[in-house]
Every structure is written in C-alpha cells, then in structure tokens.
Design an enzyme around this catalytic site. Structure first.
Site, PDB file in Angstrom:
ATOM      1  N   ASP A 104       0.790  -1.179   0.061  1.00  0.00           N
ATOM      2  CA  ASP A 104       0.010   0.141  -0.168  1.00  0.00           C
ATOM      3  C   ASP A 104       0.816   1.221   0.203  1.00  0.00           C
ATOM      4  OD1 ASP A 104       0.826  -0.618   2.455  1.00  0.00           O
ATOM      5  OD2 ASP A 104      -0.814   0.086   3.632  1.00  0.00           O
ATOM      6  N   GLU A 187      11.570  -3.826  12.306  1.00  0.00           N
ATOM      7  CA  GLU A 187      12.551  -3.041  11.720  1.00  0.00           C
ATOM      8  C   GLU A 187      13.664  -3.170  12.639  1.00  0.00           C
ATOM      9  OE1 GLU A 187       9.639  -1.761  12.554  1.00  0.00           O
ATOM     10  OE2 GLU A 187       8.661  -1.210  10.456  1.00  0.00           O
TER      11      GLU A 187
HETATM   12  C1  UGA Z   1       3.340  -0.475   9.207  1.00  0.00           C
HETATM   13  C2  UGA Z   1       4.621  -0.573   8.611  1.00  0.00           C
HETATM   14  O1  UGA Z   1       4.831   0.143   7.827  1.00  0.00           O
HETATM   15  C3  UGA Z   1       4.826  -2.125   8.128  1.00  0.00           C
HETATM   16  O2  UGA Z   1       5.961  -2.354   7.564  1.00  0.00           O
HETATM   17  C4  UGA Z   1       4.652  -2.975   9.294  1.00  0.00           C
HETATM   18  O3  UGA Z   1       4.612  -4.367   8.917  1.00  0.00           O
HETATM   19  C5  UGA Z   1       3.362  -2.859   9.927  1.00  0.00           C
HETATM   20  O4  UGA Z   1       3.138  -1.569  10.234  1.00  0.00           O
HETATM   21  C6  UGA Z   1       3.311  -3.612  11.280  1.00  0.00           C
HETATM   22  O5  UGA Z   1       4.254  -3.901  11.954  1.00  0.00           O
HETATM   23  O6  UGA Z   1       1.964  -3.979  11.633  1.00  0.00           O
HETATM   24  P1  UGA Z   1       0.836  -0.649   8.269  1.00  0.00           P
HETATM   25  O7  UGA Z   1       0.417   0.306   7.122  1.00  0.00           O
HETATM   26  O8  UGA Z   1       0.371  -0.141   9.701  1.00  0.00           O
HETATM   27  O9  UGA Z   1       2.377  -0.737   8.254  1.00  0.00           O
HETATM   28  O10 UGA Z   1       0.501  -1.881   8.162  1.00  0.00           O
HETATM   29  P2  UGA Z   1      -0.172  -2.645   6.697  1.00  0.00           P
HETATM   30  O11 UGA Z   1       0.178  -1.888   5.341  1.00  0.00           O
HETATM   31  O12 UGA Z   1      -1.494  -2.964   7.105  1.00  0.00           O
HETATM   32  O13 UGA Z   1       0.688  -4.172   6.566  1.00  0.00           O
HETATM   33  C7  UGA Z   1       2.142  -4.257   6.334  1.00  0.00           C
HETATM   34  C8  UGA Z   1       2.138  -5.170   5.118  1.00  0.00           C
HETATM   35  O14 UGA Z   1       1.798  -6.452   5.611  1.00  0.00           O
HETATM   36  C9  UGA Z   1       1.367  -4.835   4.020  1.00  0.00           C
HETATM   37  O15 UGA Z   1       2.181  -5.007   2.665  1.00  0.00           O
HETATM   38  C10 UGA Z   1       0.202  -5.963   4.046  1.00  0.00           C
HETATM   39  O16 UGA Z   1      -0.222  -6.315   2.668  1.00  0.00           O
HETATM   40  C11 UGA Z   1       1.192  -7.024   4.900  1.00  0.00           C
HETATM   41  N1  UGA Z   1       0.164  -7.740   5.693  1.00  0.00           N
HETATM   42  C12 UGA Z   1      -0.701  -6.810   6.493  1.00  0.00           C
HETATM   43  C13 UGA Z   1      -0.047  -9.073   5.935  1.00  0.00           C
HETATM   44  O17 UGA Z   1       0.681  -9.526   5.144  1.00  0.00           O
HETATM   45  N2  UGA Z   1      -0.985  -9.721   6.415  1.00  0.00           N
HETATM   46  C14 UGA Z   1      -1.662  -9.060   7.575  1.00  0.00           C
HETATM   47  O18 UGA Z   1      -2.439  -9.788   8.010  1.00  0.00           O
HETATM   48  C15 UGA Z   1      -1.661  -7.585   7.117  1.00  0.00           C
HETATM   49 MN    MN Z   2       0.330   0.227   5.181  1.00  0.00          MN
END
Ligand code: UGA
Ligand code: MN
Length: 242
Positions: A104, A187
């Site tokens: 995203d 990270e």
């Molecule tokens: C923030 C950070 O920018 C992420 O790099 C980090 O992984 C995340 O927090 C976290 O630690 O929770 P954020 O925008 O809050 O990101 O989280 P998402 O964009 O919802 O998820 C991060 C990535 O993991 C995305 O590429 C998403 O597709 C993936 N994801 C999310 C999964 O593979 N599984 C899930 O259940 C949720």
């Molecule tokens: Mn995100």
C-alpha cells in the site's frame, strides 16, 4: 545489482487495486525482481493471474501468519511472509539488494536509483509516518547520528520498514538475521540482528533531505451486508429455487 523488492500481501477487498498500482510502478524499474509473499496457506489465484501481466521477473511465495499471532492484541503484520522471502533469498541469491515494499506504499522511481548501490544498509526518509508525518535519519557532516521519529519506543533504529535497503552479501554474512513476530519492533530487531552500527549506515535521498517513499494507507470501508435476493431479479430467484 538487482533489486529484490519484497512485498508482503494478504487477501482483502483493496488487494487488487493495491497490487495493480504497485506493479505498474515497478514496471518502470530496470533490474528489479518482485517477491510477492502471500500471507496465505497457498498462493492466491488472483495474484497468480495478476503477476505475469507486469512483465517483471517475479517469485510468488505463500507463507501464512501462524495462527497464534492472529489473536494477539497488536498483530505482527507481514512477518511470516517477509521471513519466507528472506529464506528464499538465502537459498537462491548471492548478491543484489533487498527492499521491503509494502503493497500500500507509494514509491518515487528515484528511490530505486538511490538504493541500488547499497553496500551494507542504506537509509532515507519515509513520508506520512506517525504524528510527525515523517520518519528520517538525522545527519551530521554526512553521517547518521540519530533518528527523527514520533515513536522512538527505545528502539536503536526507530525507522519504518520502507526506510532502508540491505545488501544481500551483507545479509548473508549474518546467517541468523531475522525479523521477529513483535509488532512495532520488526525493523529495529531485524537491523540489530544484522549487527548494524550507526556508522555503517549509508544515507540516501540527497543527505536524507528528500522524501522518495510514502507510507500511504488505503481507507478500509466495511462493505454493506449484501442480501443476495435484493440484487437478483425474480426470474433468477425462480431459477435458483428449482
Ligand atoms: C506498518 C509498517 O509500515 C509495516 O512495514 C509493518 O509491517 C506494519 O506497520 C506492522 O508492523 O504492523 P501498516 O500500514 O500499519 O504498516 O500495515 P499494513 O500496510 O496493513 O501491513 C504491512 C504489510 O503487511 C502490507 O504489505 C500488508 O499487505 C501486509 N500484511 C498485513 C500481511 O501480509 N498480513 C496481514 O494480516 C496484514
Ligand atoms: Mn501500510
């Protein structure tokens, strides 16, 4: 060097839109290998159909989040699948650069020119992060001396996942380096497991003065409960009942 762009992804309403947008950005980048790591037990057929359309070299992995982590208060998103991508790199690749690019986020094409020559670990600002709206290394005389981030949380490297790139030879020199299932500390712990020190960090993006990646987020909207009988016309209803 080839850039291995690691994207964790998971099934949800917004997924196709996110992947189309990201894939069409990555199409503009030479020497890039996309690692799409699915948070699911098997490769999502929708993603399987989508990937060849971009004309990019890619690897599609499936590695679901272990069930126990789905029930903790803050879920460590994208960890199982990023770990699978790291394992694939270790098993198959000898050199190049890895970068964790969430599905995203928004990426300026200039970013790829910046990270390609990463020798150990490079770092740069990320826009639209937290209360301060930016997360960035702080430089003094061209060297990283600290970090500007609204959530320090006693982290040695208070940076976002999109704020660094790692050289693969450097990664391979640290066979135990990994990402923990600890939300908010992925990270920092990963970078610490690489034995990284401040003086090794290579600042990019014109001395960390330019934003080339943004932590954009797509609004989640709960879809209305769709009653199937309200959208079918009567003749179809009759057909379904017979
Ligand atoms: C923030 C950070 O920018 C992420 O790099 C980090 O992984 C995340 O927090 C976290 O630690 O929770 P954020 O925008 O809050 O990101 O989280 P998402 O964009 O919802 O998820 C991060 C990535 O993991 C995305 O590429 C998403 O597709 C993936 N994801 C999310 C999964 O593979 N599984 C899930 O259940 C949720
Ligand atoms: Mn995100």
């Amino acid at each position: 060097p080839v850039i291995y762009f690691i994207t964790p992804t998971y099934p949800r309403r917004e997924q196709v839109a996110e992947l189309i947008r990201l894939g069409q950005t990555l199409m503009h980048v030479p020497n890039l290998h996309w690692i799409l790591a699915d948070d699911s037990a098997t490769c999502n057929p929708m993603v399987i159909d989508l990937l060849p359309r971009f004309g990019l070299p890619y690897t599609h992995l499936a590695s679901p989040m272990p069930e126990i982590y789905r029930h903790v208060s803050i879920v460590p998103r994208g960890v199982a699948n990023r770990r699978a991508a790291l394992a694939w790199i270790r098993a198959n690749i000898k050199s190049g650069v890895i970068y964790f690019g969430d599905d995203d986020n928004t990426f300026d094409l200039k970013l790829f020119k910046e990270i390609r020559d990463t020798r150990k670990v490079s770092m740069f600002p990320v826009g639209l992060i937290g209360e301060y709206s930016i997360s960035s290394p702080i430089l003094k005389e061209g060297k990283v001396v600290g970090f500007f981030d609204s959530w320090p949380a006693k982290r040695m490297f208070p940076v976002d996942m999109a704020g660094f790139a790692v050289n693969i030879e450097f990664l391979l020199q640290h066979p135990n380096a990994t990402m923990p299932y600890k939300a908010g500390y992925e990270e920092d712990r990963f970078l610490r497991s690489l034995g990284l020190t401040l003086d090794q960090i290579e600042p990019k993006a014109n001395g960390c003065t330019e934003v080339l990646v943004w932590h954009t987020q797509t609004t989640k909207r709960t879809p209305p409960v769709l009653r199937i009988d309200s959208v079918l016309d009567n003749s179809l209803k009759d057909l379904l009942q017979t």
